[in-house]
Design a protein around this motif. Sequence first.
Motif, short mmCIF file in Angstrom:
data_model
loop_
_atom_site.label_atom_id
_atom_site.label_comp_id
_atom_site.label_asym_id
_atom_site.label_seq_id
_atom_site.Cartn_x
_atom_site.Cartn_y
_atom_site.Cartn_z
N GLU A 1 0.85 -1.19 0.00
CA GLU A 1 0.00 0.00 0.00
C GLU A 1 0.89 1.24 0.00
OE1 GLU A 1 -2.99 0.12 3.05
OE2 GLU A 1 -3.33 -2.04 2.89
N THR A 2 0.49 2.24 -0.77
CA THR A 2 1.29 3.45 -0.90
C THR A 2 1.53 4.11 0.46
OG1 THR A 2 0.48 3.81 -3.14
CG2 THR A 2 1.47 5.71 -2.03
N THR A 3 0.49 4.21 1.28
CA THR A 3 0.66 4.87 2.58
C THR A 3 1.64 4.10 3.47
OG1 THR A 3 -1.32 3.76 3.40
CG2 THR A 3 -1.59 6.01 2.59
N LEU A 4 1.64 2.79 3.38
CA LEU A 4 2.58 1.98 4.16
C LEU A 4 4.00 2.19 3.65
CD1 LEU A 4 3.16 -0.06 6.37
CD2 LEU A 4 2.60 -1.88 4.74
N TYR A 5 4.16 2.23 2.33
CA TYR A 5 5.50 2.48 1.80
C TYR A 5 5.99 3.87 2.20
CZ TYR A 5 9.59 3.37 -0.76
OH TYR A 5 10.89 3.71 -1.04
N GLU A 6 5.13 4.88 2.10
CA GLU A 6 5.52 6.24 2.47
C GLU A 6 5.93 6.31 3.93
OE1 GLU A 6 2.86 8.78 -0.73
OE2 GLU A 6 1.96 8.23 1.18
N GLN A 7 5.24 5.58 4.78
CA GLN A 7 5.59 5.53 6.21
C GLN A 7 6.96 4.87 6.37
OE1 GLN A 7 3.51 2.63 8.81
NE2 GLN A 7 2.83 4.47 9.92
N THR A 8 7.19 3.80 5.63
CA THR A 8 8.49 3.12 5.66
C THR A 8 9.60 4.07 5.24
OG1 THR A 8 7.44 0.99 5.20
CG2 THR A 8 9.76 1.17 4.65
N GLU A 9 9.32 4.85 4.22
CA GLU A 9 10.31 5.79 3.71
C GLU A 9 10.59 6.91 4.72
OE1 GLU A 9 9.88 8.39 -0.02
OE2 GLU A 9 10.53 6.44 -0.79
N ARG A 10 9.54 7.42 5.37
CA ARG A 10 9.73 8.48 6.37
C ARG A 10 10.60 7.98 7.52
NH1 ARG A 10 4.46 9.65 5.09
NH2 ARG A 10 3.63 8.39 6.77
N ARG A 11 10.40 6.74 7.92
CA ARG A 11 11.19 6.16 9.02
C ARG A 11 12.54 5.64 8.54
NH1 ARG A 11 6.21 2.77 11.60
NH2 ARG A 11 5.21 4.52 12.62
N ASN A 12 12.68 5.44 7.23
CA ASN A 12 13.86 4.85 6.63
C ASN A 12 14.20 3.50 7.27
OD1 ASN A 12 15.75 5.11 4.51
ND2 ASN A 12 17.36 5.43 6.02
N ARG A 13 13.17 2.74 7.54
CA ARG A 13 13.30 1.39 8.11
C ARG A 13 12.49 0.43 7.26
NH1 ARG A 13 17.45 1.27 11.13
NH2 ARG A 13 16.69 -0.42 12.41
N TRP A 14 13.12 -0.58 6.71
CA TRP A 14 12.42 -1.53 5.86
C TRP A 14 11.75 -2.59 6.72
CZ3 TRP A 14 10.18 -1.63 1.53
CH2 TRP A 14 9.73 -2.83 0.99
N ARG A 15 10.45 -2.80 6.50
CA ARG A 15 9.67 -3.79 7.25
C ARG A 15 8.75 -4.59 6.32
NH1 ARG A 15 12.86 -3.31 10.97
NH2 ARG A 15 12.54 -2.01 12.77
N GLY A 16 9.15 -4.77 5.08
CA GLY A 16 8.31 -5.49 4.13
C GLY A 16 8.33 -6.99 4.34
N THR A 17 7.42 -7.65 3.66
CA THR A 17 7.38 -9.11 3.68
C THR A 17 8.53 -9.65 2.84
OG1 THR A 17 6.02 -9.28 1.70
CG2 THR A 17 4.84 -9.06 3.82
N CYS A 18 8.71 -10.96 2.87
CA CYS A 18 9.75 -11.59 2.03
C CYS A 18 9.53 -11.25 0.57
CB CYS A 18 9.74 -13.10 2.21
SG CYS A 18 10.31 -13.66 3.81
#
Length: 125
Positions: A76-93
Amino acid sequence: MAQHLRLFGMAVHPELIEAWEIGILRPTEIQLFTQADVLWCRTAELMGIEEPHSLAELRLSRQLTAEELAARIDMETTLYEQTERRNRWRGTCQQTLALLNVMNLSLPQLLAVTGQTDIQLTIRS
């Protein structure tokens, strides 16, 4: 530059370009991508960076919007944007593999860009 940008379908005034050059304003992502295309250079050169030091810089250096990248990695775009703001990768495999593929990265390079020492991958059931 303004005339060349118009040829690429982007109408901007010379005053706007001057504001970008002196740092009063920043171009939008699309304006940045179009400038790089007009000048036949890498986006990173316009940003004044040798190597990306964040997920945002990495994405911009690949000329992708957050929405485009999120779609390509099935996030989801909002989840990716949140990941980018934190600069911490938390995606699935699957998302991690897709990100590495889309960005043409190795896992160690992703760790270096985010400053992480490891990445906890989640598996969807």
